[in-house]
Design an enzyme around this catalytic site. Structure first.
Site, PDB file in Angstrom:
ATOM      1  N   HIS A 153       4.385  -6.568  -0.204  1.00 14.23           N
ATOM      2  CA  HIS A 153       4.279  -5.900  -1.499  1.00 14.23           C
ATOM      3  C   HIS A 153       3.443  -6.772  -2.428  1.00 14.23           C
ATOM      4  O   HIS A 153       3.801  -7.910  -2.711  1.00 14.23           O
ATOM      5  CB  HIS A 153       5.671  -5.682  -2.102  1.00 14.23           C
ATOM      6  N   GLY A 168       4.644 -11.071  -6.533  1.00 15.16           N
ATOM      7  CA  GLY A 168       5.589 -11.243  -7.632  1.00 15.16           C
ATOM      8  C   GLY A 168       6.512 -10.043  -7.727  1.00 15.16           C
ATOM      9  O   GLY A 168       6.318  -9.025  -7.051  1.00 15.16           O
ATOM     10  N   LYS A 169       7.519 -10.154  -8.581  1.00 13.59           N
ATOM     11  CA  LYS A 169       8.477  -9.064  -8.753  1.00 13.59           C
ATOM     12  C   LYS A 169       7.794  -7.815  -9.301  1.00 13.59           C
ATOM     13  O   LYS A 169       6.773  -7.895  -9.975  1.00 13.59           O
ATOM     14  CB  LYS A 169       9.601  -9.497  -9.699  1.00 13.59           C
ATOM     15  N   SER A 170       8.405  -6.678  -9.033  1.00 13.75           N
ATOM     16  CA  SER A 170       7.887  -5.418  -9.566  1.00 13.75           C
ATOM     17  C   SER A 170       7.932  -5.436 -11.090  1.00 13.75           C
ATOM     18  O   SER A 170       8.874  -5.960 -11.685  1.00 13.75           O
ATOM     19  CB  SER A 170       8.721  -4.235  -9.044  1.00 13.75           C
ATOM     20  N   GLY A 171       6.906  -4.858 -11.706  1.00 13.08           N
ATOM     21  CA  GLY A 171       6.873  -4.752 -13.152  1.00 13.08           C
ATOM     22  C   GLY A 171       6.188  -5.888 -13.869  1.00 13.08           C
ATOM     23  O   GLY A 171       6.089  -5.882 -15.103  1.00 13.08           O
ATOM     24  N   GLY A 173       3.001  -6.657 -13.500  1.00 12.07           N
ATOM     25  CA  GLY A 173       1.618  -6.301 -13.817  1.00 12.07           C
ATOM     26  C   GLY A 173       0.595  -6.657 -12.767  1.00 12.07           C
ATOM     27  O   GLY A 173      -0.582  -6.845 -13.086  1.00 12.07           O
ATOM     28  N   LYS A 174       1.014  -6.717 -11.490  1.00 11.23           N
ATOM     29  CA  LYS A 174       0.067  -7.056 -10.424  1.00 11.23           C
ATOM     30  C   LYS A 174      -1.058  -6.025 -10.342  1.00 11.23           C
ATOM     31  O   LYS A 174      -2.233  -6.381 -10.231  1.00 11.23           O
ATOM     32  CB  LYS A 174       0.805  -7.155  -9.083  1.00 11.23           C
ATOM     33  N   SER A 175      -0.689  -4.753 -10.376  1.00 12.92           N
ATOM     34  CA  SER A 175      -1.701  -3.693 -10.276  1.00 12.92           C
ATOM     35  C   SER A 175      -2.634  -3.698 -11.479  1.00 12.92           C
ATOM     36  O   SER A 175      -3.847  -3.485 -11.344  1.00 12.92           O
ATOM     37  CB  SER A 175      -1.019  -2.325 -10.153  1.00 12.92           C
ATOM     38  N   ASP A 192      -0.316  -2.450  -3.834  1.00 15.20           N
ATOM     39  CA  ASP A 192       1.068  -2.067  -3.542  1.00 15.20           C
ATOM     40  C   ASP A 192       1.490  -2.478  -2.138  1.00 15.20           C
ATOM     41  O   ASP A 192       2.461  -3.212  -1.967  1.00 15.20           O
ATOM     42  CB  ASP A 192       1.294  -0.569  -3.754  1.00 15.20           C
ATOM     43  N   GLU A 218      -1.327   2.711  -8.563  1.00 12.44           N
ATOM     44  CA  GLU A 218      -0.395   3.317  -9.516  1.00 12.44           C
ATOM     45  C   GLU A 218      -0.251   2.387 -10.713  1.00 12.44           C
ATOM     46  O   GLU A 218       0.193   1.243 -10.568  1.00 12.44           O
ATOM     47  CB  GLU A 218       0.976   3.548  -8.875  1.00 12.44           C
ATOM     48  N   ARG A 259       1.251 -28.631 -14.523  1.00 10.88           N
ATOM     49  CA  ARG A 259       0.341 -28.761 -15.662  1.00 10.88           C
ATOM     50  C   ARG A 259      -0.995 -29.403 -15.274  1.00 10.88           C
ATOM     51  O   ARG A 259      -2.018 -29.134 -15.899  1.00 10.88           O
ATOM     52  CB  ARG A 259       1.003 -29.583 -16.775  1.00 10.88           C
TER      53      ARG A 259
END
EC number: 2.7.11.-
Length: 332
Positions: A153, A168-171, A173-175, A192, A218, A259
């Site tokens: 994913h 990364g986790k859903s939501g 903003g990867k897309s 996706d 999406e 850093r």
């Protein structure tokens, strides 16, 4: 987020699929010499076999589940035998359930031997290529078919020629980041669902799209975007090597983030170590530009062996060394 999942692999491919597809991806043309049900014959291994010993009667440890290659040596051996001996020698091969037989260098098979193969339901093909080239092309094709693969994913983007896998986790903003990179002139490989393959024992990972999702994206609040239709053919890629993984993290003020960049991290993908960059997300942070810099850093390290953090550290050490030499005078 762990990417070290067990890879999947095809158990077999039909001879029909092999015959229909090898010529589309590799420089080899096969021609049928008989008509049998190729759907019933399956190939289970990437390795090929030249059945010289089997033809001579020694069938112990005969790897009959492999594609059998008959080159100049094997065909001339059969041709120099008498009719009865020839049939007996060939029976040592066709009495096993071999997937198929490939004649190289446009060699011919005696009609009675071809009839024996047909009676046993064994497909026989011929190619004009030499045994060496045919073996290379067929092995490479089967390497692709039996390569390890896994679906992840995330989003896969070609940034300045560097394959960057966004996870990364859903939501997070990867897309949206992938779409922003496309708008800036980079290429989308997949969104996706990213299919990653490892070919044979190679340390190279290739990423491609899911054929159903294709190059659609999406975007929350907007809906489905057809990248190819909106941005043109220049905005998409079919396959790209995975050179770096960028993991998007939710900002946590209690967590310490890298850093300087001296502590390089990596993650395993199908058993291969891939450089990992972890990027915390918070409002106002321009992740798209940072992803571009991540790709440029990969290019700098690969072609110039240059790491900015190491260069800065060396410069500071040199200043300290000069400072000690001049007894407190600051050297700029």
């Amino acid at each position: 987020m762990s990417l070290d999942q067990k890879g999947l692999k095809k158990r077999s491919v039909t001879v029909a699929y092999f015959f229909e597809n090898i010529g589309t991806t590799h420089d080899i043309k096969l021609r049928r010499l008989n008509s049998v049900d190729e759907q019933k014959r399956r190939i289970f291994e990437r390795d090929l076999h030249r059945p010289g010993l089997a033809l001579s009667g020694f069938t112990n440890l005969f790897t009959y589940k492999r594609v059998q290659i008959l080159g100049n040596t094997e065909t001339r051996f059969l041709n120099h035998l008498g009719e009865e001996e020839r049939r007996q020698a060939f029976d040592n091969l066709v009495r096993f359930k071999v997937p198929c037989i490939i004649l190289t260098s446009n060699n011919k098979l005696q009609p009675d031997l071809l009839e024996m193969a047909t009676e046993q339901g064994i497909p026989v093909f011929v190619t004009r290529h030499s045994s060496t080239k045919a073996i290379y092309q067929v092995t490479d094709f089967l390497d692709d078919q039996f390569s390890l693969y896994q679906q992840y994913h995330g989003s896969m983007v070609d940034v300045y020629g560097v394959g960057v896998l966004l996870i990364g986790k859903s939501g997070l903003g990867k897309s949206e980041i992938a779409l922003d990179l496309v708008e800036r002139g980079h290429g989308l490989v997949a969104d996706d669902v990213v299919v990653i393959r490892r070919k044979g024992e190679s340390m190279q990972l290739s990423a491609s799209r899911n054929n159903i999702i294709d190059h659609f994206m999406e975007i929350r609040g907007l809906g489905v975007v057809d990248v190819k239709a909106n941005f043109g053919i220049r905005a998409i890629r079919d396959v790209k090597e995975v050179l770096v993984v960028a993991e998007l993290l939710e900002w946590n003020k209690e967590m310490e983030y890298e850093r300087l960049g001296l502590d390089t991290k990596s993650t395993k993908v199908l058993g291969v170590d891939v450089p990992l960059v972890q990027l915390p997300i918070f409002p106002g942070k321009n992740i798209t530009v940072i992803i571009e810099v991540v790709a440029l850093n990969v290019l700098l390290k690969r072609y110039s062996n240059y790491v900015a953090a190491e260069a800065l550290t060396d410069r500071i050490k040199q200043v300290i060394k000069n400072d000690e030499r001049t007894e407190g005078e600051i050297v700029l």
